[in-house]
Scaffold this motif. Structure first.
Motif, PDB file in Angstrom:
ATOM      1  N   ILE A 164      -0.945  -0.304   3.254  1.00 42.64           N
ATOM      2  CA  ILE A 164      -0.201  -1.051   2.236  1.00 42.64           C
ATOM      3  C   ILE A 164       1.121  -0.338   1.989  1.00 42.64           C
TER       4      ILE A 164
ATOM      5  N   SER B 247       2.452  -9.475  -2.150  1.00 43.59           N
ATOM      6  CA  SER B 247       1.128 -10.062  -2.012  1.00 43.59           C
ATOM      7  C   SER B 247       1.005 -11.211  -2.998  1.00 43.59           C
TER       8      SER B 247
ATOM      9  N   SER C 120      -5.619  -6.160  -0.053  1.00 39.93           N
ATOM     10  CA  SER C 120      -5.366  -4.791  -0.506  1.00 39.93           C
ATOM     11  C   SER C 120      -6.267  -4.400  -1.659  1.00 39.93           C
TER      12      SER C 120
ATOM     13  N   ASP D 223       0.419  -2.961  -8.723  1.00 40.75           N
ATOM     14  CA  ASP D 223       1.337  -4.040  -8.346  1.00 40.75           C
ATOM     15  C   ASP D 223       2.052  -4.554  -9.580  1.00 40.75           C
TER      16      ASP D 223
ATOM     17  N   ASP E 272      -1.950  -9.754   1.148  1.00 39.92           N
ATOM     18  CA  ASP E 272      -0.624  -9.436   1.677  1.00 39.92           C
ATOM     19  C   ASP E 272      -0.043 -10.682   2.346  1.00 39.92           C
TER      20      ASP E 272
END
Length: 158
Positions: A55, A61, A131, A103, A124
C-alpha cells in the motif's frame, strides 16, 4: 456457526478476529463455485488481500456499503496504537500494539454513515486489492487493521 441463505448452507465461520472486527468463513463447494465479487456496488470489485508493504502512501481507495454509498479515501500512512473497538462494542484485551492503516476521507461521513459501511472492504482503485476493512472513523480519518497476518496465513477473497 453456519451461514445460511434461504435454507441453503453457504459456509461455516471458522475463525473470529476481534482485533480486525471480522469473521473468516470457509465456503461450501457449491457456494465457492457460484459466489463472485465481480460486481460490487459502485466501488472497484475487490480482487485480493494486500499486505501493508503493498500500500503506497498517497494511493487512492474506495469503500462502499449498501446503505452508505461510495467514498473515496487517500492513504496517509500507518499508526501503531492500542487496539480499539467502535463505540458501543466491548473492549478487547490488550496484549500487543496494533498497526493500522490510516486513510483520509473525502465526503460527508457522519456516525450513522460510518456505522453503515463498517466491515466493508477498502479497495485500491488501481489494483482492486483490499488494504483493510472499514472499522473505525472519526469522520475525517479512517483506521483499519493491516491484513499482513491474514495474507501470511493464506486467506484470500472469493
Amino acid at each position: 456457526p453456519p451461514i445460511v441463505n434461504g435454507g441453503d448452507l453457504i459456509g461455516e465461520v471458522v475463525d473470529i478476529r476481534p482485533g480486525l472486527d471480522i469473521a473468516l468463513v470457509k465456503l461450501t463447494p457449491a457456494a465457492s463455485s457460484s459466489f463472485t465479487n465481480s460486481c460490487y456496488f459502485q466501488a472497484e470489485p475487490p480482487t485480493r488481500l494486500l499486505e501493508m508493504s503493498q500500500i503506497s502512501q498517497g494511493s487512492w481507495s474506495e469503500v462502499d456499503g449498501m446503505s452508505s454509498g461510495l467514498f473515496s479515501m487517500m492513504n496517509i500512512g500507518t499508526q501503531t496504537m492500542q487496539p480499539k473497538r467502535p463505540a458501543g462494542h466491548r473492549g478487547i484485551k490488550f496484549e500487543e500494539w496494533d498497526t493500522r492503516s490510516v486513510d483520509f476521507f473525502f465526503g460527508n461521513v457522519n456516525r450513522a454513515i460510518s456505522d453503515g459501511v463498517c466491515g466493508a472492504p477498502i479497495v485500491d482503485v488501481e489494483s482492486g486489492g483490499v488494504s483493510g476493512f472499514f472499522h473505525l472513523s472519526d469522520g475525517v480519518f479512517a483506521y483499519s487493521a493491516v491484513l499482513d497476518d491474514l495474507v501470511a496465513e493464506g486467506w484470500g477473497l472469493v
